[in-house]
Scaffold this active site. Structure first.
Site, PDB file in Angstrom:
ATOM      1  N   ASP A  55       0.885  -1.119   0.109  1.00 45.18           N
ATOM      2  CA  ASP A  55      -0.176  -0.063   0.040  1.00 45.18           C
ATOM      3  C   ASP A  55       0.986   1.388  -0.202  1.00 45.18           C
ATOM      4  O   ASP A  55       0.697   2.257   0.898  1.00 45.18           O
ATOM      5  CB  ASP A  55      -1.014   0.114   1.243  1.00 45.18           C
ATOM      6  CG  ASP A  55      -1.809  -1.228   1.422  1.00 45.18           C
ATOM      7  OD1 ASP A  55      -2.078  -1.663   0.310  1.00 45.18           O
ATOM      8  OD2 ASP A  55      -2.009  -1.737   2.462  1.00 45.18           O
ATOM      9  N   GLU A  86     -11.044   0.179  -4.430  1.00 47.13           N
ATOM     10  CA  GLU A  86     -10.191   0.652  -3.149  1.00 47.13           C
ATOM     11  C   GLU A  86      -9.155   1.659  -3.305  1.00 47.13           C
ATOM     12  O   GLU A  86      -8.731   1.889  -4.442  1.00 47.13           O
ATOM     13  CB  GLU A  86      -9.872  -0.670  -2.378  1.00 47.13           C
ATOM     14  CG  GLU A  86      -8.983  -1.589  -2.826  1.00 47.13           C
ATOM     15  CD  GLU A  86      -8.693  -2.869  -2.271  1.00 47.13           C
ATOM     16  OE1 GLU A  86      -9.582  -3.162  -0.978  1.00 47.13           O
ATOM     17  OE2 GLU A  86      -7.958  -3.550  -2.379  1.00 47.13           O
TER      18      GLU A  86
HETATM   19  C1  6LW Z   1      -5.850  -2.317   2.044  1.00 43.43           C
HETATM   20  C2  6LW Z   1      -6.577  -2.411   0.632  1.00 43.43           C
HETATM   21  C3  6LW Z   1      -5.598  -3.303   0.270  1.00 43.43           C
HETATM   22  O1  6LW Z   1      -6.502  -1.542   2.900  1.00 43.43           O
HETATM   23  O2  6LW Z   1      -5.251  -4.082   1.201  1.00 43.43           O
HETATM   24  O3  6LW Z   1      -4.057  -4.026  -1.532  1.00 43.43           O
HETATM   25  C4  6LW Z   1      -5.646  -3.659   2.427  1.00 43.43           C
HETATM   26  N1  6LW Z   1      -5.083  -3.423  -1.016  1.00 43.43           N
HETATM   27  O4  6LW Z   1      -6.445  -1.353  -0.127  1.00 43.43           O
HETATM   28  C5  6LW Z   1      -4.529  -4.021   3.496  1.00 43.43           C
HETATM   29  O5  6LW Z   1      -3.250  -3.725   3.162  1.00 43.43           O
END
Ligand code: 6LW
Length: 491
Positions: free
Chosen positions: A12, A169
């Site tokens: 991230d 996300e």
């Molecule tokens: C994070 C989400 C994700 O909040 O994994 O790969 C989660 N993306 O965006 C935890 O790292």
């Protein structure tokens, strides 16, 4: 194979540029201190300069915070002369919170809580009027007052990503030229992971998706780096555009096991018709590289603090873990039964190379403890010295077993772990690597007590968001460690 710019569990990534300097932060989950902060001048060579959350007033992780919960998905931005870091704490009493600093190496402020901002993966962006937009996974957005933590405009849905893709996300919002761009990850953080983008006339949209979405994905390809997603954009020293993103390096046969967690990679970005064209992943941008200091193989524990790459599980209270008690040694005082326990007294560093070796000199005269490869409470291998015996333990899910044991040499003992990436596959089921645990004899030769299949310490087996950490722990009483070596083997 394309190598990560920050290997090991560094997912991230969020990056920001201030003049010639780049700063980057990553998620840290159940580990303390939290949110590693890196510095670079070239986007390729990164040096860890600190951890943003290094006090319990900023980060309180208790035994009730499961592994792979804790601190998720930061965004780092520089605004009005200050660095702003926003994270989600996925634990009781957690939520979204903002920290500020004038120097990203620290000290960072205590948090301002945003109790009415719901969800994960918060982003921060400011418009020309000074409004602060906080955009969340989903993808939805608030307008907020960061000084008070108040929501000034209720959540509005911006975009749900591409048709049928799950988990929109990791949003980041940018004002570039005449457009506001909304970058997201979608498809989930597993093999289907992807990066998509939309653009609009204002920070709150309306947003029109890029016709070429996803702008980056490695799904269903032979690319050695998989699960590519969760990205952030930045301009290089020459003004060109770049993306930092997470990816994994699965090894072994089918379905492939990745053991280091999600790592940070770099990719070039060009713009065509106002849309980004991304890739391929690279570590050779067109400007001169400026390597930072080379990390020494050995930690001698001669300083009063551990180096910033050292992490503990949930907390690191000085009464349990200190270099101040016995000069030149790291002293651990046990408080639970060991690595199965969420309260384990542990200090270690991320495994950052597919093949590597770690060794430590342990004095077991006042307790028992050892050297471990940890994934979480239910997945770890360790070599432990207790009451004159060296034992290798394997904990895999609900099963815990003694794999090997023998008498310990007298006095302090050198324990070692060697990880060897599988270079050739025996068949489709071959694991990603072998983890050998052993002890150094008085004459300096190394005796392997057990060589274990590494697949059981992988994300595909253990689940969750993290990767391997190699370190030392106390099981009973007090144990002292004189030094700890970590050495990459090969790339
Ligand atoms: C994070 C989400 C994700 O909040 O994994 O790969 C989660 N993306 O965006 C935890 O790292």
């Amino acid at each position: 194979m394309t190598t990560p710019v920050i290997p090991g569990m560094h997912p991230d990534p969020s990056v920001c540029r201030v003049g010639e300097d780049y700063y980057l932060v990553c998620s840290s989950f159940e580990y303390f201190p939290g949110i590693p902060v890196f510095h670079s001048r070239d986007l390729v060579n990164w040096t860890q300069i600190g951890n943003a959350l290094d006090r319990t007033s900023q980060l309180l992780l208790t035994a009730e915070t499961p592994s792979s919960a804790g601190i998720y998905a930061p965004t780092l931005r520089h605004h009005d002369g200050r660095f702003h870091l926003i994270v989600t704490s996925v634990s009781r009493g957690g939520g979204n919170m903002v920290f500020t600093a004038t120097d990203p190496a620290g000290a960072w402020s205590d948090p301002v809580l945003l109790p009415d901002v719901h969800g994960i993966d918060p982003d921060l962006a400011w418009d020309d009027e000074g409004n602060c937009w906080c955009t969340m996974a989903g993808v939805h957005q608030y307008r907020v007052d960061l000084a008070s933590g108040e929501v000034l405009r209720e959540s509005q849905r911006l975009w749900s990503g591409s048709d049928r893709a799950k988990a929109p996300e990791a949003p980041h919002l940018y004002h570039i030229g005449e457009h506001w761009y909304l970058l997201i990850a979608e498809g989930g953080t597993e093999r289907g992971h992807a990066v998509s983008i939309a653009r609009g006339p204002a920070p709150d949209g309306p947003f029109e998706p890029c016709p070429a979405n996803p702008v980056l994905t490695h799904r269903s390809t032979y690319e050695p780096v998989q699960n590519t997603g969760h990205a952030d954009l930045v301009q290089g020293p020459d003004g060109s555009w770049w993306m930092v993103l997470l990816g994994v390096r699965p090894g072994g046969g089918t379905p492939g096991w990745h053991v280091l967690g999600r790592e940070t990679f770099l990719a070039p970005v060009s713009w065509v018709d106002g849309w980004p064209v991304v890739g391929p992943l690279t570590v050779t941008p067109p400007w001169p590289l400026q390597p930072g200091p080379v990390e020494p193989h050995r930690d001698d524990f001669d300083d009063s603090e551990l180096r910033p790459n050292w992490v503990s599980v949930r907390d690191r209270a000085e009464e349990h873990c200190t270099t101040k008690e016995r000069s030149g040694w790291l002293t651990l005082h046990a408080r639970g039964p060991g690595l199965d326990d969420p309260d384990v007294v542990f200090a270690g560093r991320r495994q950052q190379h597919l093949s590597c070796r770690a060794r430590t000199l342990l004095d077991p005269s006042a307790g028992s403890g050892g050297l471990a490869v940890r994934f979480d409470e239910e997945h770890h291998y360790e070599i432990e010295v207790a009451s004159g015996t060296v034992r290798v333990f394997a904990r895999i899910g609900p099963l815990r077993t003694v794999v090997a044991s023998r008498p310990a040499p007298d006095g302090p003992v050198v324990l070692g772990v060697q990880v060897d990436e599988a270079k050739e596959l025996k068949d489709a089921r071959s694991g990603p690597d072998t983890i050998s645990l052993g002890v150094e004899e008085p004459d300096g030769t190394f005796t392997v007590l057990a060589a274990l299949d590494g697949r059981y310490l992988s994300t595909e087996v253990a689940g969750g968001f993290t990767g391997r950490v190699i370190g030392v722990y106390a099981a009973t009483g007090t144990v002292h460690f004189d030094w700890f070596d970590y050495e990459p083997l090969g790339d």
